[in-house]
Write a protein that holds these residues in place. Structure first.
Motif, PDB file in Angstrom:
ATOM      1  N   LEU A  42       0.831  -1.203   0.000  1.00 22.65           N
ATOM      2  CA  LEU A  42       0.000   0.000   0.000  1.00 22.65           C
ATOM      3  C   LEU A  42       0.867   1.254   0.000  1.00 22.65           C
ATOM      4  CD1 LEU A  42      -2.988   0.928   0.205  1.00 22.65           C
ATOM      5  CD2 LEU A  42      -2.633   1.052   2.669  1.00 22.65           C
ATOM      6  N   PHE A  43       1.947   1.232   0.777  1.00 20.72           N
ATOM      7  CA  PHE A  43       2.875   2.373   0.837  1.00 20.72           C
ATOM      8  C   PHE A  43       3.506   2.627  -0.529  1.00 20.72           C
ATOM      9  CE2 PHE A  43       7.287   3.779   1.503  1.00 20.72           C
ATOM     10  CZ  PHE A  43       7.054   4.995   2.113  1.00 20.72           C
ATOM     11  N   LEU A  44       3.972   1.563  -1.175  1.00 19.48           N
ATOM     12  CA  LEU A  44       4.625   1.727  -2.477  1.00 19.48           C
ATOM     13  C   LEU A  44       3.644   2.227  -3.534  1.00 19.48           C
ATOM     14  CD1 LEU A  44       6.877  -1.457  -2.487  1.00 19.48           C
ATOM     15  CD2 LEU A  44       7.603   0.908  -2.189  1.00 19.48           C
ATOM     16  N   ILE A  45       2.446   1.676  -3.551  1.00 19.94           N
ATOM     17  CA  ILE A  45       1.442   2.105  -4.534  1.00 19.94           C
ATOM     18  C   ILE A  45       1.043   3.552  -4.274  1.00 19.94           C
ATOM     19  CG2 ILE A  45      -0.933   1.722  -5.301  1.00 19.94           C
ATOM     20  CD1 ILE A  45      -0.425  -1.293  -4.851  1.00 19.94           C
ATOM     21  N   GLY A  46       0.879   3.910  -2.998  1.00 17.80           N
ATOM     22  CA  GLY A  46       0.531   5.293  -2.657  1.00 17.80           C
ATOM     23  C   GLY A  46       1.603   6.272  -3.086  1.00 17.80           C
ATOM     24  N   TYR A  48       3.717   5.893  -5.546  1.00 17.55           N
ATOM     25  CA  TYR A  48       3.700   5.995  -7.009  1.00 17.55           C
ATOM     26  C   TYR A  48       2.563   6.902  -7.474  1.00 17.55           C
ATOM     27  CZ  TYR A  48       3.261   4.930 -11.903  1.00 17.55           C
ATOM     28  OH  TYR A  48       3.163   5.055 -13.261  1.00 17.55           O
ATOM     29  N   VAL A  49       1.393   6.755  -6.850  1.00 16.94           N
ATOM     30  CA  VAL A  49       0.240   7.582  -7.236  1.00 16.94           C
ATOM     31  C   VAL A  49       0.539   9.052  -6.945  1.00 16.94           C
ATOM     32  CG1 VAL A  49      -2.174   8.095  -6.659  1.00 16.94           C
ATOM     33  CG2 VAL A  49      -1.448   5.737  -6.999  1.00 16.94           C
ATOM     34  N   LEU A  50       1.100   9.343  -5.778  1.00 14.68           N
ATOM     35  CA  LEU A  50       1.433  10.729  -5.456  1.00 14.68           C
ATOM     36  C   LEU A  50       2.493  11.290  -6.409  1.00 14.68           C
ATOM     37  CD1 LEU A  50       1.538  10.643  -1.572  1.00 14.68           C
ATOM     38  CD2 LEU A  50      -0.120  11.829  -2.998  1.00 14.68           C
ATOM     39  N   TYR A  51       3.473  10.469  -6.765  1.00 12.55           N
ATOM     40  CA  TYR A  51       4.516  10.907  -7.684  1.00 12.55           C
ATOM     41  C   TYR A  51       3.913  11.232  -9.058  1.00 12.55           C
ATOM     42  CZ  TYR A  51       8.507  10.605 -10.824  1.00 12.55           C
ATOM     43  OH  TYR A  51       9.430  10.858 -11.795  1.00 12.55           O
ATOM     44  N   ALA A  52       3.044  10.352  -9.548  1.00 13.94           N
ATOM     45  CA  ALA A  52       2.422  10.583 -10.855  1.00 13.94           C
ATOM     46  C   ALA A  52       1.561  11.844 -10.821  1.00 13.94           C
ATOM     47  CB  ALA A  52       1.587   9.369 -11.251  1.00 13.94           C
ATOM     48  N   TYR A  53       0.828  12.039  -9.727  1.00 14.88           N
ATOM     49  CA  TYR A  53      -0.010  13.236  -9.591  1.00 14.88           C
ATOM     50  C   TYR A  53       0.853  14.500  -9.577  1.00 14.88           C
ATOM     51  CZ  TYR A  53      -3.177  16.622  -7.486  1.00 14.88           C
ATOM     52  OH  TYR A  53      -3.915  17.751  -7.243  1.00 14.88           O
ATOM     53  N   ALA A  54       1.956  14.453  -8.839  1.00 16.86           N
ATOM     54  CA  ALA A  54       2.833  15.622  -8.745  1.00 16.86           C
ATOM     55  C   ALA A  54       3.459  15.945 -10.092  1.00 16.86           C
ATOM     56  CB  ALA A  54       3.914  15.379  -7.697  1.00 16.86           C
ATOM     57  N   GLN A  55       3.806  14.921 -10.855  1.00 23.28           N
ATOM     58  CA  GLN A  55       4.410  15.167 -12.171  1.00 23.28           C
ATOM     59  C   GLN A  55       3.437  15.888 -13.088  1.00 23.28           C
ATOM     60  OE1 GLN A  55       7.608  14.549 -13.251  1.00 23.28           O
ATOM     61  NE2 GLN A  55       7.934  14.152 -11.089  1.00 23.28           N
ATOM     62  N   LYS A  56       2.150  15.599 -12.952  1.00 20.51           N
ATOM     63  CA  LYS A  56       1.154  16.236 -13.820  1.00 20.51           C
ATOM     64  C   LYS A  56       0.800  17.641 -13.339  1.00 20.51           C
ATOM     65  CE  LYS A  56      -1.149  12.016 -15.295  1.00 20.51           C
ATOM     66  NZ  LYS A  56      -2.378  11.231 -15.240  1.00 20.51           N
TER      67      LYS A  56
END
Length: 85
Positions: A42-46, A48-56
């Motif tokens: 859950l930590f790793l997936i979270g 990744y999701v935050l990283y992808a959101y920040a990149q956009k």
């Protein structure tokens, strides 16, 4: 009682262990492993999701302006004299 029913004593113990495991349910070690593994996943997936959101959503970083010294050195390398010299 036939010969098929009689087996080495080790097999009898294995049957008893199998019955005990079925009666108790899941091993507590397995439960802890599943919970910890789930939290790590859950930590790793979270992340990744935050990283992808920040990149956009976040604007790109601004580049630092070059200092006058560095600009002077770059011009000297290219053979162009700096103004005022």
């Amino acid at each position: 009682m036939g010969v098929e029913d009689q087996g080495p004593p080790s097999f009898d113990r294995m049957k008893n262990v199998a019955r005990d495991v079925e009666a108790k349910g899941l091993n507590p070690g397995v439960i802890v492993l599943l919970v910890v593994g789930g939290l790590v996943l859950l930590f790793l997936i979270g992340n990744y999701v935050l990283y992808a959101y920040a990149q956009k959503k976040l604007p790109p970083k601004k580049k630092k302006p070059l200092s006058k010294k560095k600009m002077k050195k770059e011009r000297m390398k290219q053979g162009v004299s700096a103004p005022g010299e």
